[in-house]
Motif scaffolding. Structure first.
Motif, short mmCIF file in Angstrom:
data_model
loop_
_atom_site.label_atom_id
_atom_site.label_comp_id
_atom_site.label_asym_id
_atom_site.label_seq_id
_atom_site.Cartn_x
_atom_site.Cartn_y
_atom_site.Cartn_z
N PHE A 3 0.78 -1.05 0.01
CA PHE A 3 0.21 0.03 -0.05
C PHE A 3 0.94 1.34 0.06
O PHE A 3 0.44 2.10 -0.80
N GLN A 4 1.94 1.37 0.78
CA GLN A 4 2.85 2.44 1.10
C GLN A 4 3.19 2.67 -0.40
O GLN A 4 3.53 4.08 -0.78
N GLU A 5 3.66 1.75 -1.34
CA GLU A 5 4.37 1.83 -2.64
C GLU A 5 3.21 2.39 -3.44
O GLU A 5 3.53 3.41 -4.25
N VAL A 6 2.12 2.06 -3.41
CA VAL A 6 0.86 2.55 -4.21
C VAL A 6 0.86 4.11 -3.96
O VAL A 6 0.66 4.87 -5.00
N VAL A 7 0.62 4.35 -2.51
CA VAL A 7 0.68 5.91 -2.40
C VAL A 7 1.74 6.76 -3.03
O VAL A 7 1.69 7.73 -3.62
N ARG A 8 3.25 6.07 -2.70
CA ARG A 8 4.38 6.79 -3.02
C ARG A 8 4.31 7.10 -4.78
O ARG A 8 4.80 8.20 -5.12
N ARG A 9 3.71 6.03 -5.39
CA ARG A 9 3.84 6.14 -6.84
C ARG A 9 2.82 6.70 -7.45
O ARG A 9 2.80 7.14 -8.80
N ARG A 10 1.58 6.78 -6.67
CA ARG A 10 0.66 7.75 -7.51
C ARG A 10 0.96 8.94 -8.11
O ARG A 10 1.44 9.96 -7.25
N ARG A 11 0.69 9.17 -9.34
CA ARG A 11 0.96 10.57 -9.99
C ARG A 11 -0.11 10.81 -11.20
O ARG A 11 -0.85 9.80 -11.30
N MET A 12 -0.33 11.97 -11.41
CA MET A 12 -1.34 12.08 -12.44
C MET A 12 -0.74 12.13 -13.76
O MET A 12 0.32 12.72 -14.00
N VAL A 13 -1.09 10.89 -14.46
CA VAL A 13 -0.47 10.73 -15.69
C VAL A 13 -1.27 11.20 -17.04
O VAL A 13 -2.41 11.16 -17.08
N ARG A 14 -0.59 11.96 -17.83
CA ARG A 14 -1.20 12.77 -19.10
C ARG A 14 -0.89 12.20 -20.31
O ARG A 14 -1.14 13.11 -21.31
N ARG A 15 -0.26 11.11 -20.41
CA ARG A 15 0.13 10.65 -21.49
C ARG A 15 0.16 9.14 -21.74
O ARG A 15 0.75 8.48 -20.71
N TYR A 16 -0.58 8.37 -22.60
CA TYR A 16 -0.59 7.08 -22.58
C TYR A 16 -0.24 6.62 -24.01
O TYR A 16 -0.41 6.98 -25.03
N ASP A 17 0.17 5.05 -23.85
CA ASP A 17 0.36 4.30 -25.25
C ASP A 17 -1.28 3.78 -25.67
O ASP A 17 -2.28 3.83 -25.05
N ASP A 18 -1.05 3.16 -26.90
CA ASP A 18 -2.27 2.75 -27.35
C ASP A 18 -2.99 1.36 -27.02
O ASP A 18 -3.86 0.92 -27.72
N ARG A 19 -2.17 0.82 -26.05
CA ARG A 19 -2.61 -0.54 -25.66
C ARG A 19 -3.94 -0.45 -24.99
O ARG A 19 -4.20 0.23 -24.05
N PRO A 20 -4.84 -1.34 -25.01
CA PRO A 20 -6.03 -1.26 -24.37
C PRO A 20 -6.01 -1.78 -23.02
O PRO A 20 -4.85 -2.53 -22.71
N VAL A 21 -6.80 -1.45 -22.08
CA VAL A 21 -7.00 -1.79 -20.76
C VAL A 21 -7.73 -2.98 -20.72
O VAL A 21 -8.99 -3.05 -21.05
N ASP A 22 -7.20 -4.11 -19.71
CA ASP A 22 -8.02 -5.32 -19.78
C ASP A 22 -9.44 -4.91 -19.08
O ASP A 22 -9.53 -4.28 -18.01
N PRO A 23 -10.44 -5.46 -19.51
CA PRO A 23 -11.80 -5.27 -18.80
C PRO A 23 -11.87 -5.76 -17.54
O PRO A 23 -12.65 -5.19 -16.70
N ALA A 24 -11.24 -6.63 -17.09
CA ALA A 24 -11.13 -7.17 -15.80
C ALA A 24 -10.59 -6.20 -14.86
O ALA A 24 -11.07 -6.04 -13.66
N VAL A 25 -9.81 -5.47 -15.20
CA VAL A 25 -8.85 -4.42 -14.36
C VAL A 25 -9.91 -3.20 -14.35
O VAL A 25 -9.94 -2.64 -13.31
#
Length: 210
Positions: A3-25
């Protein structure tokens, strides 16, 4: 991920590649969002989920407009690469109705006096906490995400374009996808340092002598 790593890594991301996101995710993002606390367990939120490219495009057309899309600035050019857009919406009516139920016993929810009982608009706050869980879950899944505001002038067009009921109001939107480096588009954190805890935490008293 810890959990602490999740909090530390959380950033607002403003650019993405074109891979789709798994519907399960995507389903996990939304399931976790529904675990957010809510006053009176009202759960007065709703989540518009846009995963099809045509729907995502329609979102940007409704909120940014065709002219801006034709000549996007750096922010918009990056954000429109996200394959998923989630629009968290809050319902004030749900909260006023909930607190008029027998176990809460407040007055007629249709009156202005009823709304004035609320110290702050918890319908927005609770939905914002749900949005934060979406952001944190995205990090845990190795994805990027960004919460951002919707221009107030775009609300009517957005609601009409996607049939959002009148009792629900967007509190913002969240892009989700596989992150790319935010080269030249890092946002305010690239220009401002994080304030240390001892500047913002006040123990026992905010200021002055006891």
């Amino acid at each position: 991920m810890e959990f602490q790593e999740v909090v530390r890594r959380r950033r607002m991301v403003r650019r993405y590649d074109d891979r789709p996101v798994d519907p399960a995710v995507v389903a996990r993002l939304l399931d976790n969002a529904t675990r957010a606390p809510s006053a009176g367990f009202t759960q007065g939120w709703g989540f518009l989920v846009l995963e099809e490219p045509a729907d995502v495009r329609r979102y940007w057309e409704a909120t940014a407009g065709p002219e801006r899309l034709a000549a996007p600035d750096r922010w918009l050019a990056g954000m429109t690469t996200a394959p998923v857009v989630i629009v968290p919406c809050s319902s004030k009516a749900a909260y006023l109705g909930r607190y008029a139920e027998p176990d809460k016993g407040w007055a007629d929810p249709a009156t202005q006096e009823e709304e004035s009982r609320w110290a702050v608009p918890y319908w927005h706050m609770d939905t914002a906490m749900a949005a934060l869980l979406v952001l944190q879950t995205a990090v845990d899944e190795g994805l990027g995400a960004c919460f951002f505001g919707v221009p107030p002038a775009a609300y009517p067009g957005l609601k009409e374009a996607f049939g959002i009921p009148p009792q629900f109001d967007p509190i913002g939107a969240i892009t989700v996808g596989h992150r790319l480096p935010d080269t030249g588009n890092q946002g305010s954190p690239a220009r401002r340092s994080r304030r240390p805890a001892d500047e913002v935490v006040h123990r026992g008293r905010w200021q002055g002598e006891r």
